[in-house]
Design an enzyme around this catalytic site. Structure first.
Site, PDB file in Angstrom:
ATOM      1  N   ASP A 430     -39.331  22.960 -48.111  1.00 12.23           N
ATOM      2  CA  ASP A 430     -40.576  23.691 -48.358  1.00 12.23           C
ATOM      3  C   ASP A 430     -41.146  24.260 -47.047  1.00 12.23           C
ATOM      4  OD1 ASP A 430     -42.939  24.580 -49.412  1.00 12.23           O
ATOM      5  OD2 ASP A 430     -43.587  22.643 -50.201  1.00 12.23           O
ATOM      6  N   ASP A 493     -47.699  27.806 -56.400  1.00 12.78           N
ATOM      7  CA  ASP A 493     -47.660  26.623 -57.270  1.00 12.78           C
ATOM      8  C   ASP A 493     -48.248  26.884 -58.654  1.00 12.78           C
ATOM      9  OD1 ASP A 493     -46.965  25.673 -54.814  1.00 12.78           O
ATOM     10  OD2 ASP A 493     -48.136  23.836 -54.986  1.00 12.78           O
TER      11      ASP A 493
HETATM   12  C1  GAL Z   1     -46.179  23.016 -51.917  1.00 12.05           C
HETATM   13  C2  GAL Z   1     -45.096  23.207 -52.961  1.00 12.05           C
HETATM   14  C3  GAL Z   1     -45.304  22.166 -54.034  1.00 12.05           C
HETATM   15  C4  GAL Z   1     -45.224  20.791 -53.430  1.00 12.05           C
HETATM   16  C5  GAL Z   1     -46.194  20.664 -52.268  1.00 12.05           C
HETATM   17  C6  GAL Z   1     -46.018  19.362 -51.518  1.00 12.05           C
HETATM   18  O1  GAL Z   1     -46.023  23.964 -50.969  1.00 12.05           O
HETATM   19  O2  GAL Z   1     -45.181  24.489 -53.473  1.00 12.05           O
HETATM   20  O3  GAL Z   1     -44.347  22.329 -55.061  1.00 12.05           O
HETATM   21  O4  GAL Z   1     -43.906  20.554 -53.015  1.00 12.05           O
HETATM   22  O5  GAL Z   1     -46.066  21.720 -51.361  1.00 12.05           O
HETATM   23  O6  GAL Z   1     -46.893  19.247 -50.451  1.00 12.05           O
END
Ligand code: GAL
Length: 699
Positions: A430, A493
């Site tokens: 990520d 998200d």
């Molecule tokens: C976001 C991601 C989510 C989750 C989150 C964890 O950027 O899109 O799906 O993984 O971080 O902190």
């Protein structure tokens, strides 16, 4: 006389108690009913979990939201005053125990622009637009107070409005520019209502309730043996291999496989295949028989040993939508238990931990450790494998993850080796704080960290499904395969609102070209069941019809299916959504096509996907009119006197689908033939619901 005095006293007491002024803080209400752009509203925090700070001033009490956001409160005419201090919120994360994140090496530039991402988002994209917004207090469809446009850095504004006689109060933040997390954070600091009487103001859902009664359409599970999806599985040569043959039927079942390649063994009671994948590339057709006292089923699953994994979209569970950073080992184990018992036979294979498993510090030699919530990660991984499932983990190419845990920056090989030791089979990688590292927004810079981790993973002895998460920057679907990605997030998200489903799944219109076995667009995880991004998880806010539409669309899109709900709270309706083998069959179809948007009206859409057997899966969706563009705050609220929406007739011409001749239509949710159609297919569709059919040439 005595009686008169008594009555008089009772009257006085009664009126005295009715006149006592009481206070309720907005932060003490049911904040899960706040409809916001991203995440979930939290008590005394922003939806990102950071403190509420408006222009340098911290509010211990209040509610942070991401604009646009709305909250409806029932007052029943007992309210007196609403007061708050409002303004755009700053993104201030609490300091980490070991101090600030390491400074980015060699450059201090900030990301500038990428058209694929929502403007104002800091994680790397969008010409940066200063977020601005307007706050409204509404009472019974009237604007009682508005802040005027406020932008980041503005001093908080005080609200003090009389609400005598008002029945419904709405708190609305309209986004003027810049949305999403960080971009449109807003706060109602010290917000409270004073009221009289015994009935406290209460948060209510502003949803139009139609399609709210869960109707289970999936037929109940067959007792006779059945072999389900997927029909193909990929592996690279000579690597540890684990795969559960997806079979259902009354237990005990006995599974046998002809021509089992050397190196693999089968547990015939469970259908779990494990061992080492063949060292020679090629397709190994596994001839499978499954028997019980009621009968037997035979079928073939192809084991393709080559360069590609994820030959069908990954199906499994991920912890993020089931509690965010609060994930712990027990929750993961519980998910493994429930999936092994109820879902594995329908193809569900991965158990993935998202953010929140990492310790605060690396060891002196740089090794990444788990935090106290994961006391025995190797034991947990062995447990997952013993249940015939695969184990996934999460990290970031930046120094920190999005939840401010340690990322893999400058430790890529070391981390990949650690995960391999733990038996990891899947990595979600990520972007997050890598925005501090990237030199610019060129494609080269966007790809760079993903190449680095690709090479690190290749040095391990494991088959690791590689999930890129960078929200679609640089049209990732055009190059995700080049960095060896098996799937890549294409959106920000998701949350459990219809607006969010419209903004994720329904936006996947132009990215179908490079999709196929091994490579999938990922419009984010599922939001059915009990969901939430803090310890306070709740039943999804999607209506049952919206949930049918959500699962149907993700199946049509060949999107990864990652359940994000508390598995030990799995209810019968949610289970029925996740165990319909004909719907799953659309998602897992071996051709690997992504559905295309065929027809679109103001309030409906028709999507269709080619299937390997020459038929088409077609989804008729009654989407309703998107409210995203709404700038009139009064119209953003469902005040409760709107007519419930009724079903709508949606019709699709066979020519638009590229079909000719008569077609047999099978309803996939109920698994029943609807009839033979000539020239067009049409059906009544529930509001925010779907009719999902398979059309195949009628003999
Ligand atoms: C976001 C991601 C989510 C989750 C989150 C964890 O950027 O899109 O799906 O993984 O971080 O902190």
């Amino acid at each position: 006389m005595k009686n008169v005095i008594l009555i008089w006293c009772v009257f006085l007491l009664g009126s005295f108690s009715a006149e006592v002024e009481k206070t309720i803080w907005i932060s003490d209400m049911d904040l899960s009913l706040i409809d916001l752009e991203m995440g979930q509203a939290q008590k005394n925090k922003t939806p990102m979990g950071s403190p509420i700070v408006i222009s340098g001033q911290t509010y211990e009490n209040g509610v942070g939201v991401s604009a646009p956001a709305k909250f409806l409160i029932e007052l029943n005419g007992t309210g007196k005053q609403f007061s708050a201090e409002v303004g755009p919120c700053e993104m201030k994360m609490p300091a980490r125990p070991e101090g600030p994140a390491p400074a980015p090496a060699g450059n201090d530039k900030k990301a500038t622009g990428n058209a694929a991402r929502p403007a104002g988002d800091p994680m790397g994209g969008g010409a940066r637009v200063m977020p601005s917004m307007e706050f409204f207090v509404l009472g019974d469809k009237q604007v009682l107070w508005s802040s005027g446009v406020m932008k980041s850095g503005d001093q908080p504004k005080k609200v003090d409005v009389k609400i005598d006689g008002i029945k419904k109060l709405a708190l609305v933040v309209v986004s003027v520019s810049g949305r999403g997390p960080f971009g449109g954070l807003a706060a109602w600091g010290n917000s409270k209502i004073t009221y009289f009487g015994d009935i406290a103001p209460k948060a209510i859902s502003g949803k139009i309730v139609s399609g709210s009664i869960p109707r289970i359409l999936t037929p109940s599970e067959c007792s006779v043996p059945k072999i389900n999806y997927p029909k193909v599985v990929g592996a690279t040569p000579g690597k540890p291999f684990i795969f559960s043959i997806p079979v259902t039927g009354e237990k005990p079942l006995k599974v046998t496989v002809e021509n089992l390649p050397d190196g693999l063994s089968l547990d015939s009671n469970t259908g779990i295949l494990s061992g080492t994948s063949p060292s020679k590339k090629g397709t190994y057709s596994l001839n499978i028989t499954v028997k019980n006292s009621l009968g037997e089923a035979k079928g073939t699953i192809d084991l393709k040993v080559g360069d590609l994994l994820a030959l069908t979209p990954p199906m499994g569970w991920n912890s993020w939508n089931a509690g965010g950073m609060t994930v712990d080992q027990n929750k993961v184990k519980a998910a493994a238990d429930v999936i092994a018992e109820k879902l594995r036979g329908h193809g569900w294979a991965f158990i993935n931990i998202d953010d929140g498993w990492q310790a605060d510090k690396r060891t002196d030699n740089g090794e990444l450790l788990t935090n106290a919530k994961f006391s025995d990660i190797k034991g947990m991984s062995d447990y997952i494998h013993s249940k015939g499932m695969r184990f996934g983990i999460y990290s970031s190419p930046g120094p920190q993850t999005c939840g401010r845990a340690i990322g893999s920056y400058q430790h890529e090989e070391q981390d990949a080796a650690t995960w391999a030791r733990w038996g990891v089979d899947y990595l979600k990688y990520d972007w997050c704080s890598y925005r501090q590292i990237q030199k610019d927004n060129s494609l080269e810079e966007l790809k760079k960290p993903y190449f680095i981790m690709r090479d690190a993973l290749a040095k391990t002895n494991r088959d690791v499904v590689y999930s890129l998460c960078q929200y679609g920057m640089g049209d990732v679907w055009k190059w995700g395969a080049e960095v060896n990605g098996n799937l890549w997030r294409t959106t920000m998200d998701i949350n459990d609102s219809w607006k969010s489903v419209l903004g994720t799944g329904f936006t996947q219109t132009d990215n179908y070209q490079n999709i196929g076995p091994g490579h999938w667009n990922d419009p984010d995880m599922l939001v059915v069941g009990t969901v939430g991004w803090s310890a306070n998880t709740k039943p999804t806010k999607l209506t049952p019809d919206e949930q049918y539409a959500h699962i149907s669309l993700w199946s049509l899109l060949a999107s990864p299916l990652l359940i994000g709900c508390e598995m030990d709270k799995l209810d019968g309706f949610t289970l029925s959504l996740l165990t319909n083998d004909e719907v799953i069959g659309v998602n897992q179809d071996v051709l690997g096509r992504q559905a295309r948007l065929i027809q679109k009206g103001d309030d409906y859409q028709v999507w269709a996907k080619d299937l390997a057997d020459g038929s088409k899966a077609v989804g008729l969706f009654y989407t309703g009119v998107a409210e995203a563009a709404a700038k009139d705050p009064v119209k953003m609220i469902n005040w409760g006197d709107e007519k419930p929406e009724t079903a709508k007739l949606i019709s699709i011409d066979f020519k638009a689908l590229g079909l000719s001749g008569k077609q047999k239509a099978r309803d996939l949710w109920s698994q029943q033939i609807l009839g033979t159609y000539d020239g067009r297919f049409e059906s009544e569709v529930n509001y925010h619901g779907v009719v999902l059919v398979k059309l195949s040439a009628a003999e």
